[in-house]
Design a protein around this motif. Structure first.
Motif, PDB file in Angstrom:
ATOM      1  N   ARG A 198      -0.147 -34.138   3.019  1.00 27.63           N
ATOM      2  CA  ARG A 198       0.082 -33.456   3.773  1.00 27.63           C
ATOM      3  C   ARG A 198      -1.397 -32.783   4.541  1.00 27.63           C
ATOM      4  O   ARG A 198      -1.553 -32.555   5.792  1.00 27.63           O
ATOM      5  CB  ARG A 198       0.646 -31.993   3.256  1.00 27.63           C
ATOM      6  N   ARG A 215       1.178 -25.344   6.062  1.00 30.36           N
ATOM      7  CA  ARG A 215       2.403 -26.168   5.475  1.00 30.36           C
ATOM      8  C   ARG A 215       2.010 -27.035   4.404  1.00 30.36           C
ATOM      9  O   ARG A 215       2.683 -27.842   3.837  1.00 30.36           O
ATOM     10  CB  ARG A 215       2.891 -27.336   6.290  1.00 30.36           C
ATOM     11  N   VAL A 257       8.587 -30.593   8.231  1.00 37.30           N
ATOM     12  CA  VAL A 257       8.399 -29.908   6.888  1.00 37.30           C
ATOM     13  C   VAL A 257       9.852 -29.943   5.869  1.00 37.30           C
ATOM     14  O   VAL A 257       9.871 -29.262   5.003  1.00 37.30           O
ATOM     15  CB  VAL A 257       7.777 -28.203   7.189  1.00 37.30           C
TER      16      VAL A 257
END
Length: 651
Positions: free
Chosen positions: A492, A624, A283
């Motif tokens: 993502r 995330r 991340v």
């Protein structure tokens, strides 16, 4: 050849000066040792004063228990301490200082004066100084309130070789202030003050509650830290981890806001650093460093703090247990975040001077608001900010849409619909474009941008209104304009779904109707043969059809519409770089990130309004989702206040 000399005992001053080389590196080292003694004395107020960065004067005054007159001569002697008396006490030491050599070492390389009083009568104090080569202590009466004052003047005055290694006053004070910052963060129950060259720089009141601790954090690290941090407090297996961990997008170019405390002692530990680095691994943008203020509490008997003279390093009895606890705690805290929390909304309205909001993971209900300064993304490739953005603000949180019609289908790649791209466009579905095609969303009447009857029901990322240059999704949110990098966001989403399937042991795969033939080098063919099981685990069936030919027969369902050839070549390259399959586990997520990049919607891919809304809702459900697999932000928000300001409305 040098002359043979007889063995003899070093005189006390020389022995102490040698010891000083281990514990007295610069004024900041002296400040740390003196303040730790003040903390161990039970002080509730500690005042520090420096001159010339600490080279001319370091004075530490406390209101602790003080030192009795009879003990003062021993206070400046080596290996004299009141903090431990046996090996058993050393193995479970809870005090900061315990070696009993700091004061003697400091006194050997400076002009040190110690005044103390154990009585409430301010006239009952005593002064001690060490004089001569033998460092004989001399005690005289001196008025002083209850507590102790230690003044260290002219550091290294008698060791010029050491003094010339001191840096500029500004540099030395910077180190001293950082030492003060660490110490003030270690004990919230103590009031602190710091003066430099007769100017007060810090006045910190004791903090008795969470609000007081947050005020201290803001005073020492800036308001932006808390506004971009997750608060956590977790316990397991006799370990407790609490404090604040910064959002991935609130990172720094250097590791200068990283504070980790073990039982109140600030430490720099490789095991701890590795666990934190692993938690941020997928991340954080490359070259960036996370920020955190974290406190680990555990039984003192299972941690050895007597590893190094400066006590900066520790050794855990069960290092694996500590590592796994730290990693899992931080990984979960960062992963449970979703865009859109009501407190974040209020933060945008209250702090309207900021121009943009960068998305980031969410936080629990009690967490503070978030706001960040402009983020440099490493190297010379700093990401261009939105025009007129004075600050970049981010928020994150857990949000799930409240109505069923917010729950559109996930945006996942699927085989192209019959009739090709032209037919798809004719039906109002996704057209062609670079890269993969998301699953078409059934056509439906466009959702109003914001329900007029109840605007509070709008989801965190709002409703899509347009697509810009085939790259960005523009959405209308409750607070203003939301801009989403559609490839970064979908990357993502795909990555998290691949991770869930692979680590859950149930990766969905799809056989290709027609196997894809690849021309390959001898090295690639050898890697394909050696890593057949690794490919199979990742949902890829790869056969060797000849000395320089590979056949792809199956790929993960999520990547069914990906361009197969570059995907397989990148996977071969990754596997060859990582080594054989026995090392694959350590790099499995990096492989999945490579795969996700190939399976994500690309730039210039035109999406319908329904598809754009599906992506927004998907982001709100995905861990995330505030940053892509490489750590870049996936979205930002520009408030109506900032838009009005740009157009001079209301002025």
């Amino acid at each position: 050849m040098s002359e043979q000399r007889p063995i003899r005992i070093l005189d006390p001053r020389l022995a102490n000066q040698i010891a000083a080389g281990e514990v007295v590196e610069r004024p900041a080292s002296v400040l740390k040792e003196l303040v730790e003694n003040a903390v161990d004395a039970g002080s509730r107020r500690i005042e520090l004063e420096l001159e010339a960065g600490g080279a001319r004067l370091i004075r530490v005054r406390d209101d602790g228990g003080g030192i009795a007159e009879a003990d003062l001569p021993l206070a400046l002697s080596r290996h004299a301490t009141s903090k431990i008396a046996s090996l058993e006490e050393l193995e479970g030491v809870a005090s900061l200082g315990f070696r009993g050599e700091a004061l003697a070492s400091i006194a050997s390389v400076s002009r040190l004066e110690l005044i103390s009083n154990t009585d409430d009568d301010p006239q009952a104090g005593w002064r001690v100084v060490a004089e001569g080569r033998e460092m004989e202590p001399r005690v005289t009466p001196a008025p002083h309130p209850r507590g102790t004052t230690v003044a260290v003047r002219d550091l290294f005055f008698n060791t010029p070789a050491r003094r010339k290694f001191l840096r500029t006053e500004k540099t030395e004070f910077g180190h001293a202030e950082e030492a003060f910052r660490r110490l003030a963060l270690s004990r919230y129950d103590i009031g602190w003050s710091l003066r430099h060259n007769q100017k007060t720089l810090h006045q910190l009141r004791p903090a008795a509650d969470a609000a007081g601790r947050e005020r201290r954090i803001a005073a020492l690290l800036g308001k932006g830290f808390l506004e971009n941090a997750l608060a956590l407090d977790l316990e397991a297996n006799g370990l407790r981890l609490w404090g604040w961990v910064g959002l991935p997008t609130f990172s720094r170019a250097q590791a200068d806001q990283q504070y980790f405390f073990v039982n109140g002692r600030v430490v720099r530990d490789r095991l701890v650093a590795h666990a934190i680095r692993q938690a941020y691994r997928d991340v954080l943008f490359h070259g960036r460093h996370p920020v955190f203020v974290l406190y680990l509490e555990l039984d003192p008997s299972v941690v050895d703090v007597n590893v190094h003279p400066t006590k900066h390093e520790v050794r855990f009895r069960d290092g694996r247990l500590v590592h796994d606890f730290l990693f899992s705690s931080l990984h979960r805290a960062l992963g449970e975040a979703r865009p859109g929390h009501q407190e974040a909304e209020e933060a945008v309205e209250a702090g309207a001077e900021a121009a943009t909001t960068v998305a980031a993971p969410g936080v629990a209900e009690a967490a503070p608001r978030w706001q960040q300064q402009p983020m440099a993304l490493g190297g010379g490739d700093e990401r261009e900010r939105h025009p007129g953005a004075d600050k970049v603000r981010q928020f994150m949180a857990g949000y799930r849409a409240l109505h069923p019609d917010h729950e559109e289908r996930l945006l996942t790649p699927q085989p192209a619909p019959p009739g090709g791209a032209a037919a798809a466009q004719a039906r109002g579905e996704a057209g062609g474009g670079e890269g993969t095609s998301p699953r078409p969303i059934p056509s439906a009447p466009p959702r109003p941008s914001l329900p007029e009857e109840d605007p509070t029901q709008a989801p965190p990322l709002g409703y899509a209104i347009a697509q810009l240059q085939g790259v960005y999704i523009l959405a209308q949110g409750r607070r203003g304009l939301v801009v989403v990098d559609m490839h970064a966001a979908h990357e993502r989403i795909t990555y998290e779904r691949l991770k869930t399937q692979v680590h859950g042991g149930a990766l969905e795969a799809q056989a290709l109707l027609v196997p894809v033939s690849l021309a390959a080098s001898a090295a690639e063919v050898a890697t394909a043969e050696a890593e057949r099981e690794a490919f199979a685990r990742l949902g890829v069936e790869l056969d060797v059809a000849g000395p320089e030919t590979l056949l792809v027969r199956q790929v993960p369902t999520l990547l069914a519409e990906a361009d197969v050839e570059p995907l397989i070549r990148d996977m071969l390259g990754d596997l060859e770089r990582y080594g054989r399959s026995d090392r694959l586990e350590a790099h499995i997520n990096e492989l999945l990130a490579t795969m996700a990049c190939h399976g994500s919607v690309r730039a210039n891919r035109k999406l319908s309004i329904a598809e754009m809304n599906a992506l927004l809702r998907d982001m709100e459900r995905t861990e995330r989702s505030g940053q892509c697999n490489h750590g870049r932000p996936t979205w930002f928000e520009m408030s109506m206040h900032e838009l009005d300001k740009r157009f001079l409305r209301g002025q």
